[in-house]
Design a protein around this motif. Sequence first.
Motif, mmCIF file in Angstrom:
data_model
loop_
_atom_site.group_PDB
_atom_site.id
_atom_site.type_symbol
_atom_site.label_atom_id
_atom_site.label_comp_id
_atom_site.label_asym_id
_atom_site.label_seq_id
_atom_site.Cartn_x
_atom_site.Cartn_y
_atom_site.Cartn_z
ATOM 1 N N GLU A 1 44.385 40.823 43.533
ATOM 2 C CA GLU A 1 44.817 39.585 44.171
ATOM 3 C C GLU A 1 45.360 38.617 43.131
ATOM 4 O O GLU A 1 46.368 37.946 43.358
ATOM 5 C CB GLU A 1 43.648 38.946 44.931
ATOM 6 N N ARG A 2 44.689 38.551 41.986
ATOM 7 C CA ARG A 2 45.138 37.685 40.897
ATOM 8 C C ARG A 2 44.804 38.338 39.566
ATOM 9 O O ARG A 2 43.735 38.929 39.412
ATOM 10 C CB ARG A 2 44.471 36.297 40.951
ATOM 11 N N GLY B 1 39.806 32.326 43.361
ATOM 12 C CA GLY B 1 40.345 31.797 44.611
ATOM 13 C C GLY B 1 39.717 30.499 45.044
ATOM 14 O O GLY B 1 39.840 30.105 46.212
ATOM 15 N N GLY C 1 51.985 38.087 41.013
ATOM 16 C CA GLY C 1 50.556 38.347 40.868
ATOM 17 C C GLY C 1 49.998 38.175 39.479
ATOM 18 O O GLY C 1 48.790 38.321 39.272
ATOM 19 N N TRP D 1 40.630 38.703 34.357
ATOM 20 C CA TRP D 1 40.950 37.557 33.493
ATOM 21 C C TRP D 1 40.745 38.039 32.070
ATOM 22 O O TRP D 1 39.687 38.573 31.734
ATOM 23 C CB TRP D 1 40.019 36.398 33.814
ATOM 24 N N SER E 1 45.765 26.711 42.172
ATOM 25 C CA SER E 1 46.563 26.778 40.973
ATOM 26 C C SER E 1 45.640 26.658 39.760
ATOM 27 O O SER E 1 44.573 26.038 39.858
ATOM 28 C CB SER E 1 47.589 25.634 40.943
ATOM 29 N N VAL F 1 44.951 37.033 35.433
ATOM 30 C CA VAL F 1 45.200 35.917 34.529
ATOM 31 C C VAL F 1 45.131 36.414 33.088
ATOM 32 O O VAL F 1 44.144 37.037 32.688
ATOM 33 C CB VAL F 1 44.188 34.770 34.728
ATOM 34 N N TYR G 1 40.537 29.437 39.509
ATOM 35 C CA TYR G 1 41.753 29.946 40.155
ATOM 36 C C TYR G 1 41.658 31.448 40.386
ATOM 37 O O TYR G 1 41.993 31.956 41.467
ATOM 38 C CB TYR G 1 42.967 29.610 39.291
ATOM 39 N N LEU G 2 41.187 32.202 39.378
ATOM 40 C CA LEU G 2 41.027 33.642 39.523
ATOM 41 C C LEU G 2 40.161 33.978 40.735
ATOM 42 O O LEU G 2 40.475 34.889 41.505
ATOM 43 C CB LEU G 2 40.390 34.225 38.248
ATOM 44 N N GLY H 1 40.319 41.228 40.825
ATOM 45 C CA GLY H 1 41.263 40.840 39.788
ATOM 46 C C GLY H 1 40.610 40.802 38.419
ATOM 47 O O GLY H 1 39.414 41.092 38.264
ATOM 48 N N THR I 1 49.470 35.606 36.263
ATOM 49 C CA THR I 1 49.488 34.231 35.752
ATOM 50 C C THR I 1 49.229 34.266 34.253
ATOM 51 O O THR I 1 48.269 34.893 33.788
ATOM 52 C CB THR I 1 48.421 33.368 36.439
ATOM 53 N N THR J 1 53.539 31.790 36.691
ATOM 54 C CA THR J 1 53.046 32.818 37.608
ATOM 55 C C THR J 1 54.215 33.523 38.266
ATOM 56 O O THR J 1 55.139 32.866 38.778
ATOM 57 C CB THR J 1 52.140 32.212 38.692
#
Length: 480
Positions: free
Chosen positions: A385-386, A473, A443, A208, A477, A388, A470-471, A206, A445, A440
Amino acid sequence: MSDFLGPVETSAETSGSYRRQDQTAVTFSNPAAAQYYVDGRTIPNVTFDAGPSWSGLMPISANPKESRKLFFWFWPTNNVSNARDLIFWTNGGPGCSSLEGFLQENGPISWSWGQAAPTPNPWAWTNLSNVVYVEQPVGTGFSQGTPDISNDDELAAEVFGFMEQFLEVFDELKGSNFYVTGESVHVPYIANYIYEHPTLDINLKGIWIADPSLSYGVVQQEIPALRFVQNNQNLFPFNSTFMAQLQNISDACGYTDYLENYVTYPPNGTLPLPPATNGTFTVTPECRLHSPIQRAVTLINPAFDVYRVSDTWPVPWSVLGFPRSTQEFIYFNRFVQDAIHAPHMTWTDCSTESVYINATTGRPGSDTSIPSTLSVLPDVIEKSERVVIAHGLADFILVAEGTRIAIQNMTWGGAQGFQTPIEPETFTVKDMGVYGHTHTERGLTYVEFYYSGHMTPQFVPWAVYQTVAYLLGKQPSPSL
């Protein structure tokens, strides 16, 4: 205050092996790694043991005649449980050094604005992961070579080549969970290139990105400029005559109508460009709001900082000479160059020359990339997965409301924009309470921080730290 700051973790070198605070060794088997080693007890001006790190120039290809080399500074995590995570950090600019991020934002050594000397950083991202800071593209900071790119896809190819060489030297990092992070524009393009070229021995999970350039200037600067001023009138105390002039421009150029009618949750379709652009991506001179506002507020607040509008007199000095040259010296132009295996040269925080070329003429040029929300970012979100996106609410170089507009005009995961509104007071910091807003969907945020300007890890590191955890995991949240 000591309870708030928390414990500061350091590392030590023992018997030729390099140990974390928990006494687990940090070793690299490739003999080539030794030339990059930096003893954390001997970094100039740093009066504490910062722990082991590795830095220097790395070529962007295996060609023995390769002249293009990126400067990096790799810091291992101080917690062995995070040893399989690797964060890549880059600043933006374009052409601004990632050593700014290291020293003044999220590295284990903090020498931020107004600090007399370096101190350990209790919110260092090395608490969560291994981190590599990379000065890119070619032409940035200590990095070497002649710029030869014209867009961020080509920039990403440089980074990809660097990472191939980096992982050959630091072989133990192969297979790590990988996260591309930074400020401004480059991050989505780098991630997209890695996803499209799966030969890199890394597991991209992911991204950020803070206060990013995601769309055209009209979207992230001009359209939201007046409302930003109206919402912060204590910091933009313009007289009624000037405010009326600004309102007339906003009305005539379609900005007022745009904010009132086009930015909805969910969107009512693709958001059009306002009349101010006459159907192009460039704002006509009579419709410029952002620059006139900045010039006017500087007249009444000589300490005004577009990167953090709450700054007032006196101006805080920076050991890196950014954003103002009020310091006695620039740290990376001192004898620290030898300690970190940097070339002997005049280092600047942001390049004074273009790091892009005109692909037709070969002369200095500008980035020709299509904005990431309209090109690569949707695919990156869907493959990650994420993801941000963070934004400081006191940033005026790129305005948070403009980032909201860019998100609402982006289609990913089968829908355009956020389908429900970003609710206020939804981002909280442990033991501190409400600290902004977050949302969010599918996927992605999005987080907005109180108290923060452009460089969010510098201004509110405790809040940013949660979003990075959070990024990775490590918490369910971004809020705690």
